[in-house]
Write a protein that holds these residues in place. Structure first.
Motif, PDB file in Angstrom:
ATOM      1  N   VAL A 295       0.845  -1.189   0.000  1.00 16.09           N
ATOM      2  CA  VAL A 295       0.000   0.000   0.000  1.00 16.09           C
ATOM      3  C   VAL A 295       0.882   1.241   0.000  1.00 16.09           C
ATOM      4  CG1 VAL A 295      -1.832  -1.187   1.272  1.00 16.09           C
ATOM      5  CG2 VAL A 295      -0.152   0.181   2.513  1.00 16.09           C
ATOM      6  N   THR A 296       0.263   2.369  -0.241  1.00 15.15           N
ATOM      7  CA  THR A 296       0.912   3.666  -0.073  1.00 15.15           C
ATOM      8  C   THR A 296       0.254   4.368   1.101  1.00 15.15           C
ATOM      9  OG1 THR A 296       1.456   3.842  -2.419  1.00 15.15           O
ATOM     10  CG2 THR A 296       1.425   5.881  -1.140  1.00 15.15           C
ATOM     11  N   VAL A 297       1.067   4.790   2.062  1.00 16.01           N
ATOM     12  CA  VAL A 297       0.579   5.364   3.312  1.00 16.01           C
ATOM     13  C   VAL A 297       0.879   6.859   3.323  1.00 16.01           C
ATOM     14  CG1 VAL A 297       0.707   5.286   5.823  1.00 16.01           C
ATOM     15  CG2 VAL A 297       1.002   3.184   4.488  1.00 16.01           C
ATOM     16  N   HIS A 335      -9.148  11.555  -4.858  1.00 16.13           N
ATOM     17  CA  HIS A 335      -8.117  10.680  -5.432  1.00 16.13           C
ATOM     18  C   HIS A 335      -8.243   9.230  -4.954  1.00 16.13           C
ATOM     19  CE1 HIS A 335      -6.085  14.145  -7.176  1.00 16.13           C
ATOM     20  NE2 HIS A 335      -6.264  14.768  -6.017  1.00 16.13           N
ATOM     21  N   GLY A 336      -9.387   8.872  -4.395  1.00 18.85           N
ATOM     22  CA  GLY A 336      -9.636   7.480  -4.050  1.00 18.85           C
ATOM     23  C   GLY A 336      -8.888   6.972  -2.841  1.00 18.85           C
ATOM     24  N   GLY A 337      -8.522   7.880  -1.927  1.00 20.12           N
ATOM     25  CA  GLY A 337      -7.855   7.446  -0.706  1.00 20.12           C
ATOM     26  C   GLY A 337      -8.859   7.012   0.356  1.00 20.12           C
ATOM     27  N   ASP A 360      -1.709   3.504  -7.206  1.00 18.19           N
ATOM     28  CA  ASP A 360      -1.852   3.901  -5.798  1.00 18.19           C
ATOM     29  C   ASP A 360      -0.893   5.029  -5.433  1.00 18.19           C
ATOM     30  OD1 ASP A 360      -3.815   2.014  -5.401  1.00 18.19           O
ATOM     31  OD2 ASP A 360      -2.429   0.467  -4.703  1.00 18.19           O
ATOM     32  N   ALA A 361       0.392   4.868  -5.786  1.00 15.57           N
ATOM     33  CA  ALA A 361       1.389   5.889  -5.433  1.00 15.57           C
ATOM     34  C   ALA A 361       1.106   7.204  -6.139  1.00 15.57           C
ATOM     35  CB  ALA A 361       2.786   5.371  -5.791  1.00 15.57           C
ATOM     36  N   LYS A 362       0.730   7.130  -7.396  1.00 19.58           N
ATOM     37  CA  LYS A 362       0.450   8.349  -8.158  1.00 19.58           C
ATOM     38  C   LYS A 362      -0.733   9.102  -7.557  1.00 19.58           C
ATOM     39  CE  LYS A 362       0.102   9.886 -12.962  1.00 19.58           C
ATOM     40  NZ  LYS A 362       1.477  10.420 -12.965  1.00 19.58           N
ATOM     41  N   ARG A 363      -1.760   8.381  -7.162  1.00 18.80           N
ATOM     42  CA  ARG A 363      -2.925   9.041  -6.555  1.00 18.80           C
ATOM     43  C   ARG A 363      -2.590   9.631  -5.198  1.00 18.80           C
ATOM     44  NH1 ARG A 363      -6.425   5.843  -5.066  1.00 18.80           N
ATOM     45  NH2 ARG A 363      -5.483   3.829  -5.566  1.00 18.80           N
ATOM     46  N   ALA A 364      -1.697   8.963  -4.458  1.00 20.42           N
ATOM     47  CA  ALA A 364      -1.305   9.487  -3.152  1.00 20.42           C
ATOM     48  C   ALA A 364      -0.563  10.816  -3.294  1.00 20.42           C
ATOM     49  CB  ALA A 364      -0.435   8.464  -2.428  1.00 20.42           C
TER      50      ALA A 364
END
Length: 482
Positions: A295-297, A335-337, A360-364
């Motif tokens: 995941v990206t936190v 961004h879907g987080g 995931d990383a790009k949206r974060a």
């Protein structure tokens, strides 16, 4: 993984809640209007994708119904065919018309069973699932009407006497079989086919006089024999079996809906609100067992919040913190987080839960930039003195993800080195004088190496390995000193 659908549903649900909770409007300019229009377009697109999720679940239910309906046709055809064979076994039938009718009935039942087996097989292979209910229903109607038409035009029996033949009793059986699919429009279509076909048989020819009707009935009195009535009883049994299946299937669907609703009500007490509405019973069971996931936190924390608490009364402070959280929600939903939790004036946001996405990383990273823009507009609008500042730290890696605790106190959580590093990166924004920092792993996953530059910093406390931190090039964020 069903992450794309869950992601979109989580984003839409959070955005709806956010919009309802907020009575504020951002300063309007051409840029914000374009962003608002684009966000609206994406939300409409996500809503359509939500309908795709519903359609997928319905298709799964339809596939099961098709298999059951096909097997029911096979069983019903077998029961009636065996009944016909039993009542004609050892009976010397001299009437040529009766022989032809029996042969036509046996052929019709055989084709009825073949149609059912074929539809069940195609459904098991997920072939033409959407078209099969219409196809099988029309085939059934054509078989029944074709048999009656053969008796009328082939054997010369008046169409007005169609009601006396046992094959007419197959009509309610096929209508009941159609009910398995729970499709009212299909039920209406099949009913209209039967009404039109039977009306044409009954009223399409010359009207018989009472004397002619008595004469014709005397010639086909075999249709009222004990053997024919036994076939009718077998048809009633078949109809009852199908209706039992329909009732049972409806009961199962009702129990499943109640169970899913109860589950969601329970989940909202301890799961992130974006996840609770979209988790199925199976997906929740997976979270209950726990698993490792990439995941990206993102950690978000408000700087110098103590000074705001000292200058505001409790009511104002509550409104202030709520407004801050509202902007965090807005950025995450855009961004879907998934917001795992709020901690006072901070938040933990996840990208890649409950399923990993390629972006995931790009949206974060986009979420971090969006949040900085929202905070900057908030400062302009409210003229805070000192202005509101935040620190945002982002890192990607493997975590343990699941629901922990006993039944009296369950909690959704993510733990692991990745979470610890993300927290330390957020704290490093103070010494780096930059509001947004991300690990090189996250930037590389996002494919944004050209948009970020390395930051010199002290070793992260509590982290044994070296972590390379990056900040946006030409960052629009405001530098600060904590």
């Amino acid at each position: 993984m069903l992450w794309p659908e869950w992601e979109n549903k989580a984003a839409c649900s959070a955005l709806v809640i956010n919009n309802r909770a907020s009575g504020e409007k951002n300063p309007v300019d051409h840029s914000s209007r374009l962003q608002s229009a684009w966000a609206s377009f994406r939300n409409r697109r996500r809503s359509r994708e939500l309908s795709d999720v519903t359609s997928r679940l319905i298709r799964e239910a339809d596939t099961g119904a098709l298999q059951r309906a096909g097997m029911v046709r096979v069983v019903v055809a077998g029961i009636m065919l065996v009944s016909v064979l039993l009542v004609t076994y050892g009976v010397d039938i001299a009437n040529p018309m009766a022989i032809k009718q029996i042969a036509a009935a046996e052929l019709t039942l055989a084709l009825f069973g073949v149609s059912g087996w074929t539809s069940a097989w195609l459904a098991s292979k997920r072939i033409a699932v959407e078209q099969l209910p219409v196809f099988t229903a029309v085939i059934d109607a054509l078989l029944v009407l074709g048999n009656l038409g053969y008796s009328h035009w082939g054997l010369g029996i008046p169409g007005g006497l169609f009601a006396v033949f046992p094959v007419t009793w197959v009509v309610p059986i096929t209508l009941a079989a159609v009910a398995i699919h729970y499709q009212p429009r299909l039920q209406i279509m099949v009913a209209l086919i039967y009404v039109a076909g039977l009306s044409f048989l009954a009223f399409g020819g010359e009207t018989l006089s009472p004397a002619e009707r008595r004469e014709d009935l005397s010639q086909i009195n075999a249709v009222f024999s004990d053997q024919a009535n036994l076939v009718r009883v077998a048809m009633i049994l078949s109809l009852a079996l199908i209706l039992i299946l329909v009732a049972r299937q409806g009961r199962v669907l009702l129990e499943r809906a109640v169970r899913e609703t109860t589950l969601r009500v329970s989940l909202t007490r301890y799961l992130p609100r974006e996840l609770a509405p979209v988790l199925t019973e199976q997906a929740f069971a997976s979270l209950r067992q726990g698993r490792r996931a990439h995941v990206t936190v993102m950690f978000v924390d408000m700087r110098a919040s103590t000074s705001f608490g000292e200058t505001m009364d409790p009511g104002q402070l509550a409104v202030f913190i709520t407004s801050f959280r509202r902007r965090v929600l807005r950025a995450a939903s855009r961004h879907g987080g998934v917001i795992d939790k709020f901690t006072g004036d901070g938040a933990l946001i996840l990208f890649g839960v409950p399923g990993k996405g390629d972006d995931d990383a790009k949206r974060a990273l986009a979420c971090g930039r969006t949040l900085l823009q929202l905070i900057q507009r908030w400062n302009v609008k409210r003229q805070f003195d000192p202005p509101v500042r935040v620190g945002i730290g982002i890192h990607s890696g493997e975590v343990f993800c699941g629901v922990v605790g006993d039944e009296s106190r369950l909690e959704f959580t993510v733990v692991g080195e990745t979470v610890n590093i993300a927290s330390r990166i957020e704290q490093a924004t103070k010494s780096a004088d930059c509001e947004l920092l991300a690990s090189v792993e996250t930037v590389q996953e996002a494919g944004e190496e050209d948009l970020w530059e390395e930051v010199a910093h002290e070793p992260l406390p509590g982290v044994t390995r070296n972590v390379v931190l990056m900040k946006p090039i030409q960052a629009s964020s405001v530098f600060f000193v904590s």
